[in-house]
Design a protein around this motif. Structure first.
Motif, PDB file in Angstrom:
ATOM      1  N   LEU A  59      65.363  71.948 -26.736  1.00  0.00           N
ATOM      2  CA  LEU A  59      66.048  70.890 -26.204  1.00  0.00           C
ATOM      3  C   LEU A  59      66.806  71.425 -24.984  1.00  0.00           C
ATOM      4  O   LEU A  59      66.686  70.942 -23.884  1.00  0.00           O
ATOM      5  N   LYS A  60      67.328  72.462 -25.296  1.00  0.00           N
ATOM      6  CA  LYS A  60      68.395  73.031 -24.450  1.00  0.00           C
ATOM      7  C   LYS A  60      67.654  73.522 -23.035  1.00  0.00           C
ATOM      8  O   LYS A  60      67.998  73.440 -21.775  1.00  0.00           O
ATOM      9  N   ASN A  61      66.386  74.193 -23.368  1.00  0.00           N
ATOM     10  CA  ASN A  61      65.614  74.917 -22.091  1.00  0.00           C
ATOM     11  C   ASN A  61      65.035  73.675 -21.217  1.00  0.00           C
ATOM     12  O   ASN A  61      64.938  73.899 -20.108  1.00  0.00           O
ATOM     13  N   LYS A  62      64.757  72.411 -21.892  1.00  0.00           N
ATOM     14  CA  LYS A  62      64.036  71.446 -21.010  1.00  0.00           C
ATOM     15  C   LYS A  62      65.356  70.655 -20.165  1.00  0.00           C
ATOM     16  O   LYS A  62      64.836  69.865 -19.410  1.00  0.00           O
ATOM     17  N   ALA A  63      66.362  70.650 -20.804  1.00  0.00           N
ATOM     18  CA  ALA A  63      67.292  70.085 -20.134  1.00  0.00           C
ATOM     19  C   ALA A  63      67.688  70.521 -18.777  1.00  0.00           C
ATOM     20  O   ALA A  63      67.704  71.579 -18.476  1.00  0.00           O
ATOM     21  N   LYS A  64      67.823  69.351 -17.999  1.00  0.00           N
ATOM     22  CA  LYS A  64      68.072  69.727 -16.202  1.00  0.00           C
ATOM     23  C   LYS A  64      69.543  69.536 -16.121  1.00  0.00           C
ATOM     24  O   LYS A  64      70.123  68.662 -16.092  1.00  0.00           O
ATOM     25  N   PRO A  78      71.971  83.078 -24.588  1.00  0.00           N
ATOM     26  CA  PRO A  78      71.121  83.503 -23.583  1.00  0.00           C
ATOM     27  C   PRO A  78      69.845  82.344 -23.768  1.00  0.00           C
ATOM     28  O   PRO A  78      69.306  82.223 -24.671  1.00  0.00           O
ATOM     29  N   GLN A  79      69.490  81.921 -22.606  1.00  0.00           N
ATOM     30  CA  GLN A  79      68.107  81.067 -22.634  1.00  0.00           C
ATOM     31  C   GLN A  79      67.179  81.875 -23.123  1.00  0.00           C
ATOM     32  O   GLN A  79      66.815  83.149 -22.818  1.00  0.00           O
ATOM     33  N   GLY A  80      66.500  81.020 -23.948  1.00  0.00           N
ATOM     34  CA  GLY A  80      65.216  81.784 -24.603  1.00  0.00           C
ATOM     35  C   GLY A  80      65.554  82.304 -26.117  1.00  0.00           C
ATOM     36  O   GLY A  80      64.754  82.741 -26.842  1.00  0.00           O
ATOM     37  N   ALA A  81      66.904  82.313 -26.435  1.00  0.00           N
ATOM     38  CA  ALA A  81      67.335  82.943 -27.990  1.00  0.00           C
ATOM     39  C   ALA A  81      67.778  81.967 -28.611  1.00  0.00           C
ATOM     40  O   ALA A  81      68.836  81.153 -28.321  1.00  0.00           O
ATOM     41  N   ALA A  82      67.010  81.713 -29.788  1.00  0.00           N
ATOM     42  CA  ALA A  82      67.464  80.500 -30.482  1.00  0.00           C
ATOM     43  C   ALA A  82      68.988  80.981 -31.116  1.00  0.00           C
ATOM     44  O   ALA A  82      69.249  82.034 -31.745  1.00  0.00           O
ATOM     45  N   PRO A  83      69.886  79.945 -31.222  1.00  0.00           N
ATOM     46  CA  PRO A  83      71.026  80.170 -32.201  1.00  0.00           C
ATOM     47  C   PRO A  83      70.986  80.556 -33.339  1.00  0.00           C
ATOM     48  O   PRO A  83      70.235  79.982 -34.136  1.00  0.00           O
TER      49      PRO A  83
END
Length: 273
Positions: A253-258, A267-272
């Motif tokens: 969801l985080k990566n898809k959000a504009k 960082p992007q791509g790393a799951a929390p």
């Protein structure tokens, strides 16, 4: 005929208050407190399974619901719902509930299958197979220190006493260097390799160097790795996989959000976690 009809109407009118009261716990200043409100709170209280529904719990919940109605009426009378602070807190509560329900819905629609749990178990078991060791060690900074301690032990000094007095490992020094049972994979490579060469009761004849310093290692015992049965650990495995799946979903969801916002964490791509 008219008399019978009038009697029926009168009886029906008399029963209405009773029917209405059957749906309520009480009246507070003329306002009904519905039983449904208590049922909702009971469902929340018993949802996790930590509390079972009992007559005592039902009474406590009813007390709570009626008290809440008393306090709510007073808050409304004082105009609390119109305050900016109340509205801000309600917005935060709304957001929290929405997010919680979103993740609950995802978990419900994406359950961990038995096959997934079994695969995770098999992977973890493979990583922790082999031998387990019961060892002691003394950790020092310099090789000369280690050699001097080895000489003292060979001369009759007790390993445990020297470990307590000299070891730089705070986790084991107080226990005479005892590391308890552990899989060889849990140690650094040099330590495990040295352990594998020892027989029960033996000590390394020379210091073993690792990234932590110099070790003197004594093997107390060894055995084949002990591992719990799948059914015994399945609930923990399922819980862990559920958390992993949810973490991936959150990251998607985080990566898809504009957004032009730059996140400081994860960082992007790393799951929390």
């Amino acid at each position: 005929m008219k008399k019978n009809l009038l009697a029926a109407v009168a009886l029906s009118a008399a029963l209405l208050p009773l029917a209405a009261s059957a749906q309520n716990i009480a009246l507070v200043n003329g306002k009904p407190v519905p039983k449904a409100r208590a049922e909702l709170l009971l469902a929340q209280v018993t949802k996790t399974g930590q509390q079972q529904r009992t007559p005592e719990l039902e009474t406590q919940v009813k007390d709570e619901v009626v008290l809440r109605e008393i306090f709510i009426q007073e808050a409304e009378k004082r105009g609390v719902p119109a305050s900016a602070d109340y509205k801000a807190q309600m917005e935060l509560a709304r957001q929290s509930i929405l997010i919680r329900e979103l993740f609950a819905d995802y978990a419900k629609k994406n359950p961990v299958s038995d096959a997934e749990a079994q695969a995770e178990y098999d992977k973890f078991k493979a990583q922790n197979s082999g031998k387990e060791y019961r060892a002691r060690h003394i950790l020092v900074e310099k090789e000369d220190e280690a050699k001097a301690l080895i000489a003292q032990i060979k001369a009759g000094a007790k390993f445990e006493e020297l470990a307590t007095k000299n070891s730089k490992d705070p986790g084991s020094a107080a226990n005479g260097g005892d590391l308890d049972w552990a899989n060889g994979n849990s140690y650094v490579k040099e330590f495990t390799e040295a352990l594998a060469l020892l027989q029960k009761g033996e000590m390394t004849p020379t210091p073993v160097k690792s990234q932590f310093g110099f070790h003197i290692i004594k093997l107390e015992d060894s055995r084949e790795a002990q591992f719990p049965a799948f059914d015994d650990v399945k609930p923990q495995i399922v819980k862990r996989l559920e958390q992993q799946k949810l973490g991936v979903y959150q990251q998607e969801l985080k990566n898809k959000a504009k957004t032009d916002y730059k996140f400081a964490n994860a960082p992007q791509g790393a799951a929390p976690n």
